[in-house]
Design an enzyme around this catalytic site. Structure first.
Site, mmCIF file in Angstrom:
data_model
loop_
_atom_site.group_PDB
_atom_site.id
_atom_site.type_symbol
_atom_site.label_atom_id
_atom_site.label_comp_id
_atom_site.label_asym_id
_atom_site.label_seq_id
_atom_site.Cartn_x
_atom_site.Cartn_y
_atom_site.Cartn_z
ATOM 1 N N MET A 83 -12.422 -4.869 3.002
ATOM 2 C CA MET A 83 -11.783 -3.953 3.943
ATOM 3 C C MET A 83 -11.917 -4.522 5.352
ATOM 4 O O MET A 83 -13.026 -4.828 5.805
ATOM 5 C CB MET A 83 -12.443 -2.568 3.879
ATOM 6 C CG MET A 83 -12.332 -1.879 2.519
ATOM 7 S SD MET A 83 -10.618 -1.615 2.014
ATOM 8 C CE MET A 83 -10.010 -0.562 3.346
ATOM 9 N N ASP A 142 -7.616 -5.922 2.919
ATOM 10 C CA ASP A 142 -6.898 -4.664 3.111
ATOM 11 C C ASP A 142 -7.241 -4.073 4.466
ATOM 12 O O ASP A 142 -8.409 -3.793 4.746
ATOM 13 C CB ASP A 142 -7.302 -3.687 1.995
ATOM 14 C CG ASP A 142 -6.591 -2.337 2.092
ATOM 15 O OD1 ASP A 142 -5.685 -2.181 2.935
ATOM 16 O OD2 ASP A 142 -6.944 -1.438 1.310
ATOM 17 N N GLY A 143 -6.200 -3.899 5.310
ATOM 18 C CA GLY A 143 -6.392 -3.215 6.578
ATOM 19 C C GLY A 143 -5.771 -3.948 7.745
ATOM 20 O O GLY A 143 -6.239 -5.021 8.133
ATOM 21 N N MET A 184 -11.661 5.445 -3.395
ATOM 22 C CA MET A 184 -12.495 5.812 -2.249
ATOM 23 C C MET A 184 -13.020 7.223 -2.492
ATOM 24 O O MET A 184 -12.641 8.185 -1.825
ATOM 25 C CB MET A 184 -11.675 5.708 -0.959
ATOM 26 C CG MET A 184 -11.402 4.279 -0.553
ATOM 27 S SD MET A 184 -10.432 4.148 0.966
ATOM 28 C CE MET A 184 -8.797 3.995 0.258
ATOM 29 N N HIS A 244 -0.567 -1.076 -4.774
ATOM 30 C CA HIS A 244 -1.911 -0.644 -4.367
ATOM 31 C C HIS A 244 -1.888 0.847 -4.051
ATOM 32 O O HIS A 244 -1.137 1.280 -3.173
ATOM 33 C CB HIS A 244 -2.350 -1.441 -3.133
ATOM 34 C CG HIS A 244 -3.722 -1.124 -2.641
ATOM 35 N ND1 HIS A 244 -4.861 -1.643 -3.220
ATOM 36 C CD2 HIS A 244 -4.140 -0.336 -1.624
ATOM 37 C CE1 HIS A 244 -5.928 -1.199 -2.572
ATOM 38 N NE2 HIS A 244 -5.516 -0.403 -1.588
ATOM 39 N N HIS A 267 -7.552 2.074 -5.810
ATOM 40 C CA HIS A 267 -8.700 1.851 -4.939
ATOM 41 C C HIS A 267 -9.410 3.193 -4.815
ATOM 42 O O HIS A 267 -8.942 4.087 -4.107
ATOM 43 C CB HIS A 267 -8.196 1.333 -3.583
ATOM 44 C CG HIS A 267 -9.264 1.116 -2.578
ATOM 45 N ND1 HIS A 267 -8.989 0.826 -1.262
ATOM 46 C CD2 HIS A 267 -10.631 1.149 -2.664
ATOM 47 C CE1 HIS A 267 -10.109 0.698 -0.593
ATOM 48 N NE2 HIS A 267 -11.118 0.895 -1.421
ATOM 49 N N GLY A 298 -10.043 4.932 4.932
ATOM 50 C CA GLY A 298 -9.757 6.354 5.057
ATOM 51 C C GLY A 298 -8.521 6.691 5.855
ATOM 52 O O GLY A 298 -7.938 7.746 5.656
ATOM 53 N N PHE A 299 -8.104 5.795 6.746
ATOM 54 C CA PHE A 299 -6.943 6.082 7.590
ATOM 55 C C PHE A 299 -6.103 4.829 7.759
ATOM 56 O O PHE A 299 -6.636 3.724 7.893
ATOM 57 C CB PHE A 299 -7.376 6.570 8.978
ATOM 58 C CG PHE A 299 -8.096 7.887 8.965
ATOM 59 C CD1 PHE A 299 -7.396 9.087 9.001
ATOM 60 C CD2 PHE A 299 -9.478 7.928 8.897
ATOM 61 C CE1 PHE A 299 -8.050 10.301 8.981
ATOM 62 C CE2 PHE A 299 -10.149 9.141 8.876
ATOM 63 C CZ PHE A 299 -9.434 10.325 8.922
ATOM 64 N N SER A 300 -4.786 5.004 7.785
ATOM 65 C CA SER A 300 -3.904 3.881 8.086
ATOM 66 C C SER A 300 -3.729 3.779 9.602
ATOM 67 O O SER A 300 -4.032 4.708 10.350
ATOM 68 C CB SER A 300 -2.543 4.078 7.412
ATOM 69 O OG SER A 300 -1.934 5.256 7.887
ATOM 70 N N GLY A 301 -3.242 2.631 10.058
ATOM 71 C CA GLY A 301 -2.930 2.452 11.473
ATOM 72 C C GLY A 301 -4.084 2.024 12.354
ATOM 73 O O GLY A 301 -3.956 2.006 13.582
ATOM 74 N N GLY A 358 0.887 -2.774 4.554
ATOM 75 C CA GLY A 358 1.423 -1.445 4.835
ATOM 76 C C GLY A 358 2.379 -1.503 6.002
ATOM 77 O O GLY A 358 3.294 -2.337 6.052
ATOM 78 N N SER A 359 2.122 -0.666 7.001
ATOM 79 C CA SER A 359 3.042 -0.567 8.136
ATOM 80 C C SER A 359 2.961 -1.771 9.069
ATOM 81 O O SER A 359 3.873 -2.018 9.856
ATOM 82 C CB SER A 359 2.777 0.723 8.914
ATOM 83 O OG SER A 359 1.408 0.831 9.265
ATOM 84 N N SER A 374 0.857 -1.183 0.000
ATOM 85 C CA SER A 374 0.000 0.000 0.000
ATOM 86 C C SER A 374 0.895 1.235 0.000
ATOM 87 O O SER A 374 1.518 1.577 1.004
ATOM 88 C CB SER A 374 -0.892 0.004 1.247
ATOM 89 O OG SER A 374 -1.652 1.191 1.302
ATOM 90 N N MET A 423 -8.321 8.993 -2.422
ATOM 91 C CA MET A 423 -9.362 9.473 -1.496
ATOM 92 C C MET A 423 -9.719 10.915 -1.826
ATOM 93 O O MET A 423 -8.841 11.721 -2.131
ATOM 94 C CB MET A 423 -8.865 9.394 -0.051
ATOM 95 C CG MET A 423 -8.397 8.024 0.388
ATOM 96 S SD MET A 423 -7.891 8.039 2.123
ATOM 97 C CE MET A 423 -7.026 6.476 2.233
ATOM 98 N N ASP A 433 -4.238 4.059 -2.984
ATOM 99 C CA ASP A 433 -5.515 4.551 -2.455
ATOM 100 C C ASP A 433 -5.772 5.969 -2.943
ATOM 101 O O ASP A 433 -4.949 6.870 -2.721
ATOM 102 C CB ASP A 433 -5.487 4.550 -0.925
ATOM 103 C CG ASP A 433 -5.497 3.144 -0.354
ATOM 104 O OD1 ASP A 433 -6.388 2.369 -0.740
ATOM 105 O OD2 ASP A 433 -4.625 2.825 0.479
#
Length: 217
Positions: A137, A173-174, A68, A33, A66, A142-145, A195-196, A8, A37, A35
Site C-alpha cells: 500500500m 496500490d495507491g 480490509m 481489484h 482486498h 480506506g480512502f481513494s484520492g 484508479g482515478s 480498482s 472494507m 476493495d
C-alpha cells in the site's frame, strides 16, 4: 517486463457497471481489484458480496479481493465460493495470518499479503514463503484520492530485490499514476492497482489508456 494493469473497481461507475466491465475487458486489463472494507479495520466501508458476485458474472478475467476487514479468516469461504482468484489479507487484522493464508491456498485460490505503509518487512518476513502476491500500500488504506507516500519506495525496492527467493509477484496500490508505473516497473514491480490517478474519469477510452500504461504507443 509485462505490466499487470488492475483496475480498482471502488472508483468505477457502479451505475453502469456492466458497460464498465465490458469496456475494461475489451481493453485487456489483467486483474479486477475489489476493495472490501468493514468500517472497523479501516474507517470506511466499500464493496461487498453482491458487488463481487456481479463482477464475476461479467468477466472471466482474474478477480482479486482486498480484505480490509477485521478477522479476515471468517470471510475466506464466503469469497472463495464467489469464484475469486486472489485474496489479500492484512496480517495485523488476523490473529493467525499464516493459518488464514494456508486456508486460502487450500481453497485453490492465490494467497496475497497486503502491507500497509507503516508495516515493516521484518514484521511479515516469515509470511512471504506462504504467498503468491505481495501488495504494498502506497497510501493509508480506506480512502481513494490520497497522495502517494514517498517513504514506501525503499520498502518496495527491498521486496523487489528479494522476491526471487520467494516467488511472489509484487504489486502496488495507491495513487498509482502513469509516471509511477514507469518508475516502479523499473525497480521490479509487476502489478499496478489503478484508479482515478491513471485510468478512470479520463478523456481517453480504456483501451487507449491501458495500452499506454502497459508500454504501448
Amino acid at each position: 517486463m509485462h505490466k499487470l494493469i488492475c483496475p480498482s473497481l471502488m472508483v468505477a461507475d457502479w451505475q453502469n457497471i456492466e458497460k464498465e466491465i465490458k469496456e475494461l475487458n475489451e481493453a485487456d486489463i489483467d486483474i479486477y481489484h475489489l476493495d472490501i472494507m468493514d468500517g472497523s479495520f479501516v474507517p470506511n466501508m466499500a464493496l461487498g458480496v453482491e458487488d463481487v458476485e456481479a463482477v464475476r458474472k461479467l468477466t472471466t478475467k482474474t478477480i482479486d479481493v482486498h480484505l480490509m476487514v477485521q478477522n479476515p479468516q471468517n470471510f475466506i469461504d464466503l469469497f472463495a465460493d464467489l469464484g475469486v482468484n486472489i485474496i489479500y489479507i492484512h496480517p495485523e487484522a488476523d490473529q493467525i495470518p499464516s493459518r488464514t493464508l494456508q486456508t486460502i491456498k487450500e481453497r485453490g485460490i492465490h494467497p496475497g499479503l497486503a502491507i500497509n505503509p507503516g508495516t515493516s518487512i521484518n514484521s511479515v518476513h516469515e509470511l512471504l514463503p506462504l504467498v503468491d502476491y505481495v501488495l504494498v500500500m502506497t497510501v493509508d488504506p480506506g480512502f481513494s484520492g490520497q497522495p502517494f507516500l514517498e517513504y514506501t519506495i525503499p520498502k518496495i525496492k527491498t521486496l523487489a530485490e528479494i522476491k526471487s527467493n520467494y516467488h511472489y509477484q509484487l504489486m502496488v496500490d495507491g495513487a498509482i499514476s502513469e509516471n509511477r508505473i514507469d518508475e516502479l516497473s523499473s525497480i521490479g514491480v509487476e502489478g499496478f492497482i489503478v484508479g482515478s490517478s491513471a485510468l478512470f474519469r479520463k478523456n481517453d477510452n480504456y483501451k487507449t489508456i491501458v495500452k499506454r500504461l502497459k508500454g504501448g504507443c
